[in-house]
Design a protein around this motif. Sequence first.
Motif, mmCIF file in Angstrom:
data_model
loop_
_atom_site.group_PDB
_atom_site.id
_atom_site.type_symbol
_atom_site.label_atom_id
_atom_site.label_comp_id
_atom_site.label_asym_id
_atom_site.label_seq_id
_atom_site.Cartn_x
_atom_site.Cartn_y
_atom_site.Cartn_z
ATOM 1 N N SER A 180 0.828 -1.204 0.000
ATOM 2 C CA SER A 180 0.000 0.000 0.000
ATOM 3 C C SER A 180 0.863 1.255 0.000
ATOM 4 C CB SER A 180 -0.917 0.013 1.222
ATOM 5 O OG SER A 180 -1.628 1.240 1.317
ATOM 6 N N ALA A 181 0.462 2.244 -0.807
ATOM 7 C CA ALA A 181 1.163 3.528 -0.841
ATOM 8 C C ALA A 181 0.603 4.505 0.186
ATOM 9 C CB ALA A 181 1.065 4.140 -2.243
ATOM 10 N N ASN A 182 -0.481 4.122 0.865
ATOM 11 C CA ASN A 182 -1.105 5.008 1.846
ATOM 12 C C ASN A 182 -0.423 4.879 3.202
ATOM 13 O OD1 ASN A 182 -3.142 5.801 -0.022
ATOM 14 N ND2 ASN A 182 -4.264 3.918 0.447
ATOM 15 N N ALA A 183 -0.389 5.959 3.949
ATOM 16 C CA ALA A 183 0.142 5.913 5.309
ATOM 17 C C ALA A 183 -0.769 5.046 6.176
ATOM 18 C CB ALA A 183 0.253 7.309 5.890
ATOM 19 N N GLN A 184 -0.170 4.203 7.003
ATOM 20 C CA GLN A 184 -0.913 3.306 7.888
ATOM 21 C C GLN A 184 -0.524 3.603 9.326
ATOM 22 O OE1 GLN A 184 -0.936 -0.880 5.992
ATOM 23 N NE2 GLN A 184 0.579 0.228 4.775
#
Length: 258
Positions: A180-184
Amino acid sequence: MGVIIDWFRGGPRTTIRVDINGGVLSLAASSRLLNYADYGWNPAEVTGAVYKNGAQATTLSFDSADGDITCNTVNVQQGDVIEVRVEYGGKFSWPWHNKMIARRSAWLTVPAGNTTVDFDDNNHKQPVPGFELGYGWDSNNKLKVGVKVASADGASQAMTLCSRRLPSAQESSTSIDLSSANAQEHTSTFSTSDITGDFELEWTLYSGGSEPRQQDRVRLQFHAKELVADYPPGFPGDNVSLVQSRAADRLKLGAPGQ
């Protein structure tokens, strides 16, 4: 005078060959700690052991001149779970007064008959994902962690991120999707008022979904809660705390720009 950030750490990079012959496990002569020059040896910053079914069976010896790894033989039988563990004990760093404890392990379940299993960059290769890490106290005074993945380095498994108050085994965990390229984000179940001693962040990643496989386990052990700031409100755009990357084929953890 400003705060001096004293942080740059590298995890162990190993090549391990496990030989099992006639119910006896040994390490072949090719077994080595490849980045032995990263560490001090007086006293030794790297330790290791062979574990059988979760109990230590023998310790590892390291040659500080060339990184060769040796150990006593271990009696095994079919179905025994073996872990060959190499661990860097870390040094204290600033500005958080914490230390990094990095472990690389080779795991296998003893099969029937004789066998040889290699764990290196060509066999059961351990991925080292690159990511930005931000952490600090949120508005509820709980430890919040942000992860922004830059590279999965070929990982097929999710990374597990957890927080704990020592000596607890684990408080809570979050699965980090390395694709995933999204911040988690992960948030601890404890707050600053619950902390009476040391506390930790930990992330773990296996090289595959079944044995034989390797594992990297990294722990950030904090010794002063008041030196950890609030969670960076601009993360991941700015205020990155640490960056993990693959450097010289081993795990590198440092401040942004290091």
